[in-house]
Scaffold this active site. Structure first.
Site, PDB file in Angstrom:
ATOM      1  N   LYS A  47      37.851  44.944  39.330  1.00  0.00           N
ATOM      2  CA  LYS A  47      36.927  45.472  38.973  1.00  0.00           C
ATOM      3  C   LYS A  47      35.726  45.733  39.512  1.00  0.00           C
ATOM      4  O   LYS A  47      35.804  46.853  39.015  1.00  0.00           O
ATOM      5  CB  LYS A  47      35.702  43.918  37.886  1.00  0.00           C
ATOM      6  CG  LYS A  47      36.682  43.514  37.295  1.00  0.00           C
ATOM      7  CD  LYS A  47      36.455  44.544  35.920  1.00  0.00           C
ATOM      8  CE  LYS A  47      35.852  45.043  35.028  1.00  0.00           C
ATOM      9  NZ  LYS A  47      36.023  45.446  33.833  1.00  0.00           N
ATOM     10  N   THR A  63      31.045  43.298  35.432  1.00  0.00           N
ATOM     11  CA  THR A  63      30.726  41.974  35.393  1.00  0.00           C
ATOM     12  C   THR A  63      29.628  41.801  36.720  1.00  0.00           C
ATOM     13  O   THR A  63      30.144  42.206  38.367  1.00  0.00           O
ATOM     14  CB  THR A  63      32.574  41.620  35.566  1.00  0.00           C
ATOM     15  OG1 THR A  63      31.448  40.428  36.377  1.00  0.00           O
ATOM     16  CG2 THR A  63      33.309  41.581  36.848  1.00  0.00           C
ATOM     17  N   TYR A  83      40.419  39.342  40.498  1.00  0.00           N
ATOM     18  CA  TYR A  83      40.225  39.690  39.236  1.00  0.00           C
ATOM     19  C   TYR A  83      39.275  40.708  39.428  1.00  0.00           C
ATOM     20  O   TYR A  83      38.487  41.685  39.344  1.00  0.00           O
ATOM     21  CB  TYR A  83      39.893  39.464  38.448  1.00  0.00           C
ATOM     22  CG  TYR A  83      38.638  38.882  37.107  1.00  0.00           C
ATOM     23  CD1 TYR A  83      38.763  40.453  36.499  1.00  0.00           C
ATOM     24  CD2 TYR A  83      38.116  38.672  36.876  1.00  0.00           C
ATOM     25  CE1 TYR A  83      37.706  40.601  35.359  1.00  0.00           C
ATOM     26  CE2 TYR A  83      36.407  39.384  36.221  1.00  0.00           C
ATOM     27  CZ  TYR A  83      37.321  40.572  35.561  1.00  0.00           C
ATOM     28  OH  TYR A  83      35.333  41.218  35.110  1.00  0.00           O
TER      29      TYR A  83
HETATM   30  P1  NAD Z   1      39.803  39.546  26.624  1.00  0.00           P
HETATM   31  O1  NAD Z   1      40.679  39.887  28.032  1.00  0.00           O
HETATM   32  O2  NAD Z   1      38.853  38.843  25.659  1.00  0.00           O
HETATM   33  O3  NAD Z   1      39.468  41.090  25.984  1.00  0.00           O
HETATM   34  C1  NAD Z   1      40.075  42.321  26.650  1.00  0.00           C
HETATM   35  C2  NAD Z   1      40.426  43.170  26.004  1.00  0.00           C
HETATM   36  O4  NAD Z   1      41.474  44.357  26.721  1.00  0.00           O
HETATM   37  C3  NAD Z   1      42.248  42.597  25.341  1.00  0.00           C
HETATM   38  O5  NAD Z   1      41.690  43.066  23.492  1.00  0.00           O
HETATM   39  C4  NAD Z   1      43.397  43.390  25.661  1.00  0.00           C
HETATM   40  O6  NAD Z   1      44.383  43.626  24.185  1.00  0.00           O
HETATM   41  C5  NAD Z   1      42.313  44.401  26.428  1.00  0.00           C
HETATM   42  N1  NAD Z   1      43.981  45.535  27.184  1.00  0.00           N
HETATM   43  C6  NAD Z   1      44.237  44.863  28.292  1.00  0.00           C
HETATM   44  N2  NAD Z   1      44.363  45.846  28.983  1.00  0.00           N
HETATM   45  C7  NAD Z   1      44.372  46.849  28.549  1.00  0.00           C
HETATM   46  C8  NAD Z   1      45.029  48.148  28.484  1.00  0.00           C
HETATM   47  N3  NAD Z   1      45.879  48.576  29.778  1.00  0.00           N
HETATM   48  N4  NAD Z   1      45.146  48.994  27.737  1.00  0.00           N
HETATM   49  C9  NAD Z   1      44.386  48.907  26.684  1.00  0.00           C
HETATM   50  N5  NAD Z   1      43.589  47.410  26.447  1.00  0.00           N
HETATM   51  C10 NAD Z   1      44.383  46.631  27.343  1.00  0.00           C
HETATM   52  O7  NAD Z   1      38.554  39.750  28.078  1.00  0.00           O
HETATM   53  P2  NAD Z   1      36.564  39.713  27.908  1.00  0.00           P
HETATM   54  O8  NAD Z   1      36.202  38.603  28.348  1.00  0.00           O
HETATM   55  O9  NAD Z   1      36.221  40.591  26.369  1.00  0.00           O
HETATM   56  O10 NAD Z   1      35.774  40.741  28.729  1.00  0.00           O
HETATM   57  C11 NAD Z   1      35.832  42.060  28.850  1.00  0.00           C
HETATM   58  C12 NAD Z   1      34.728  43.678  29.446  1.00  0.00           C
HETATM   59  O11 NAD Z   1      34.131  43.089  29.521  1.00  0.00           O
HETATM   60  C13 NAD Z   1      36.331  43.730  30.487  1.00  0.00           C
HETATM   61  O12 NAD Z   1      35.606  44.576  31.640  1.00  0.00           O
HETATM   62  C14 NAD Z   1      35.438  42.123  31.649  1.00  0.00           C
HETATM   63  O13 NAD Z   1      35.471  43.021  33.196  1.00  0.00           O
HETATM   64  C15 NAD Z   1      34.103  42.638  31.147  1.00  0.00           C
HETATM   65  N6  NAD Z   1      33.078  41.341  31.323  1.00  0.00           N
HETATM   66  C16 NAD Z   1      33.054  40.310  31.196  1.00  0.00           C
HETATM   67  C17 NAD Z   1      32.479  39.042  31.277  1.00  0.00           C
HETATM   68  C18 NAD Z   1      32.805  37.560  30.228  1.00  0.00           C
HETATM   69  O14 NAD Z   1      31.702  37.224  30.187  1.00  0.00           O
HETATM   70  N7  NAD Z   1      33.916  37.335  29.562  1.00  0.00           N
HETATM   71  C19 NAD Z   1      31.762  39.211  32.060  1.00  0.00           C
HETATM   72  C20 NAD Z   1      30.986  40.394  32.856  1.00  0.00           C
HETATM   73  C21 NAD Z   1      31.769  40.562  32.178  1.00  0.00           C
HETATM   74  O1  TDX Z   2      39.345  25.056  32.527  1.00  0.00           O
HETATM   75  C1  TDX Z   2      38.446  24.989  33.402  1.00  0.00           C
HETATM   76  N1  TDX Z   2      37.679  24.079  33.976  1.00  0.00           N
HETATM   77  C2  TDX Z   2      36.732  24.757  34.836  1.00  0.00           C
HETATM   78  O2  TDX Z   2      36.321  23.936  35.542  1.00  0.00           O
HETATM   79  C3  TDX Z   2      38.278  26.576  33.529  1.00  0.00           C
HETATM   80  C4  TDX Z   2      38.914  27.718  32.757  1.00  0.00           C
HETATM   81  C5  TDX Z   2      37.177  26.939  34.303  1.00  0.00           C
HETATM   82  N2  TDX Z   2      36.790  26.100  34.740  1.00  0.00           N
HETATM   83  C6  TDX Z   2      35.608  26.690  35.463  1.00  0.00           C
HETATM   84  C7  TDX Z   2      35.788  27.646  36.560  1.00  0.00           C
HETATM   85  C8  TDX Z   2      34.532  28.784  36.104  1.00  0.00           C
HETATM   86  O3  TDX Z   2      33.511  28.065  37.565  1.00  0.00           O
HETATM   87  O4  TDX Z   2      35.125  27.186  34.552  1.00  0.00           O
HETATM   88  C9  TDX Z   2      33.776  28.630  35.467  1.00  0.00           C
HETATM   89  C10 TDX Z   2      33.846  29.732  34.253  1.00  0.00           C
HETATM   90  O5  TDX Z   2      35.303  29.882  34.299  1.00  0.00           O
HETATM   91  P1  TDX Z   2      35.640  31.153  33.162  1.00  0.00           P
HETATM   92  O6  TDX Z   2      35.714  31.045  31.491  1.00  0.00           O
HETATM   93  O7  TDX Z   2      37.500  31.051  33.841  1.00  0.00           O
HETATM   94  O8  TDX Z   2      34.886  32.277  33.645  1.00  0.00           O
HETATM   95  P2  TDX Z   2      34.443  33.185  35.541  1.00  0.00           P
HETATM   96  O9  TDX Z   2      35.826  32.519  36.214  1.00  0.00           O
HETATM   97  O10 TDX Z   2      33.033  32.439  35.989  1.00  0.00           O
HETATM   98  O11 TDX Z   2      34.558  34.631  34.415  1.00  0.00           O
HETATM   99  C11 TDX Z   2      34.248  34.965  33.657  1.00  0.00           C
HETATM  100  O12 TDX Z   2      32.632  35.264  34.026  1.00  0.00           O
HETATM  101  C12 TDX Z   2      32.853  36.870  34.522  1.00  0.00           C
HETATM  102  C13 TDX Z   2      34.899  36.215  32.466  1.00  0.00           C
HETATM  103  O13 TDX Z   2      36.345  35.335  32.764  1.00  0.00           O
HETATM  104  C14 TDX Z   2      34.837  37.044  33.950  1.00  0.00           C
HETATM  105  O14 TDX Z   2      35.945  38.232  33.134  1.00  0.00           O
HETATM  106  C15 TDX Z   2      33.793  38.030  34.412  1.00  0.00           C
HETATM  107  O15 TDX Z   2      33.578  39.132  34.442  1.00  0.00           O
END
Ligand code: NAD
Ligand code: TDX
Length: 341
Positions: A161, A121, A157
C-alpha cells in the site's frame, strides 16, 4: 459525472457505491472488480441497473482498464488485497493487485486526464507506541499519525500500500495526474469479510466457536464506521486539493481486548469467554489518526461517534444475514487453525 470504482464489490468499496447511489442521483458508477474471495456481487446486487454497472475484471488488465477509463470522468481506487494475515502467508497477490494494479490505473488516468482518488491506509506509517508507554500517557505531540508522519510499513500488505501511494505521488508530480490520496484507519460495519477481527469474532460467537484474540490483545486500532469513510472519500473527491493527502479517522482508539469483551457482552456472553492464540508476526502496536486537516479544510465530520452503538448495529447485521457469511465460515476457520490462530 461518471465514475469508475475499483473494488466496488468489496467491503468498503461497496459501501461507497451505495453511499454515492443514495446521495448523488446524478452520478453513474461503473464498478471494476475481479471478485476475488473478498469480492461479492451480492454486496451491490440490489442497485445494479442503469446507474450502477459491474464489470468483472482485473485492474492489472491494461486493455480493459483503458476501455473503461475512456468512458469515465474519475477513478476512485479501492481494489486491493487487504488482509495482513494473508500477506504473511503469500505476498505475491499483494504485489500484483496493490502495486501493478495501481500503476495500470494511473497510466489510464494519465492518458485520459481523469480525476484519480487513491484509497489507502494508516498502516503505511507503521505503528505508534502504546499510550501507556508514552510520557503523560501520550497526550502530547506525536501521539497520532499526521500527513507529516514518516512512511514505515511493517507487513507485505502495508508495504505494498505504501508503494502504491508513492506511485500516485510520482504520477502526480511528473505527469500532472489530478490525484488525491486518503489514508484511513480501521473500518467496521456490514459486509466486512469474516476473516477480519470484528466480523470473525461475531460470527465465531454466532457459530458456537470461542473468539480468538492475538497475543495479549493490548494492540490498539482506531475504529471508524465504513459509512463515515465513504462520506470522507466523496468529500475529498469533490472538494479536495489536487496533490494533497488527507487522513481519515474518527477518534475511535480501542485495544483489541476491550473490543472483544464488548462484543461478548453485547451478544449476552461472558466477557472472558475467549481464547488467546498465537500473535501475528510483526504485529503493529497502535494506530491513531489526526484528521484535523480533513475536518477543518474540507468540513467533514464523522456521524458514528458512539463505537458501542455502531458495533451493536454491526452485530445485528451479521446475526440477520447468516446466508451472506455462513458458507465460508468453516474454510476461513480451517485456514486460521492451520496457522495456530
Ligand atoms: P476487501 O478485501 O473487502 O475488498 C477488496 C475488493 O477489491 C474485493 O471486492 C476484491 O474482489 C477486489 N479486488 C482485489 N484485487 C483486485 C484486482 N486485481 N482487480 C480488481 N478487483 C480486485 O477490502 P476492503 O477492506 O474493502 O478495503 C478496500 C480498500 O480500502 C483497500 O485499498 C484497503 O487497502 C483500503 N483500506 C481498508 C481499511 C480497512 O479497515 N479494511 C482501512 C483503510 C484503508
Ligand atoms: O482473529 C483475530 N484476532 C485478533 O486479535 C484477527 C483476525 C485479528 N486480531 C487483531 C489483529 C489486529 O490487531 O485484531 C486487530 C485487527 O485485525 P484485522 O481486522 O486483521 O485488521 P488490521 O490488521 O488492523 O488491518 C485493517 O485495518 C487497516 C484492514 O484489514 C486493512 O485493510 C486496513 O488497511
Amino acid at each position: 459525472m461518471k465514475i469508475m470504482v475499483t473494488g466496488g464489490a468489496g467491503f468498503i468499496g461497496s459501501n461507497f457505491v451505495h453511499y454515492v447511489y443514495e446521495n448523488h442521483p446524478d452520478v453513474q458508477i461503473v464498478v471494476l472488480d475481479k471478485l476475488t474471495y473478498a469480492g461479492n456481487k451480492a454486496n451491490i446486487a440490489d442497485i445494479l441497473g442503469d446507474r450502477v454497472q459491474l464489470v468483472v475484471g482485473d485492474i492489472c488488465d491494461a486493455p480493459l482498464v483503458d476501455k473503461l477509463a475512456s468512458q469515465v470522468d474519475a477513478i476512485v481506487h479501492y481494489a486491493a488485497e487487504s488482509h495482513n494475515d494473508n500477506s504473511l502467508q503469500d505476498p505475491s497477490p499483494f504485489l500484483h493487485s496493490n502495486v501493478v494494479g495501481t500503476y495500470t490505473l494511473l497510466e489510464a488516468a494519465r492518458k485520459y486526464d481523469l480525476r484519480f482518488h487513491h484509497v489507502s491506509t494508516d498502516e503505511v506509517y507503521g505503528d505508534l507506541p502504546l499510550r501507556e508507554d508514552l510520557p503523560g500517557h501520550g497526550e502530547g505531540v506525536g501521539e497520532k499519525f499526521t500527513t507529516e508522519s514518516r512512511y514505515n510499513p511493517s507487513s507485505p500488505y502495508s508495504s505494498t500500500k505504501a508503494a502504491s501511494d508513492m506511485l500516485v505521488h510520482g504520477w502526480t508530480r511528473s505527469f500532472k495526474v489530478r490525484a488525491t490520496i486518503s489514508n484511513c484507519s480501521n473500518n467496521y460495519g456490514p459486509y466486512q469479510h469474516i476473516e477480519k477481527f470484528i466480523p470473525r469474532q461475531i460470527t465465531n460467537i454466532l457459530s458456537g466457536i470461542q473468539p480468538k484474540l492475538y497475543g495479549t490483545g493490548k494492540n490498539v486500532r482506531d475504529w471508524i464506521h465504513t459509512s463515515d469513510h465513504s462520506a470522507a472519500v466523496w468529500t475529498i473527491l469533490t472538494k479536495g486539493q489536487i496533490g494533497e493527502t488527507y487522513l481519515i479517522g474518527a477518534d475511535g482508539e480501542q485495544d483489541n481486548k476491550t473490543v472483544l469483551e464488548m462484543i461478548l457482552r453485547l451478544m449476552g456472553k461472558d466477557p472472558s469467554d475467549y481464547e488467546q492464540v498465537k500473535d501475528r508476526p510483526g504485529h503493529d502496536l497502535r494506530y491513531a489518526i489526526d484528521s484535523t486537516k480533513l475536518r477543518t479544510e474540507l468540513g467533514w465530520a464523522p456521524q458514528y461517534t458512539d463505537f458501542e452503538s455502531g458495533l451493536k448495529h454491526t452485530i445485528d447485521w451479521y446475526a440477520n444475514n447468516e446466508a451472506w457469511w455462513q458458507a465460508e465460515k468453516a474454510a476461513v476457520e480451517a485456514k486460521y487453525a492451520k496457522q495456530g490462530q
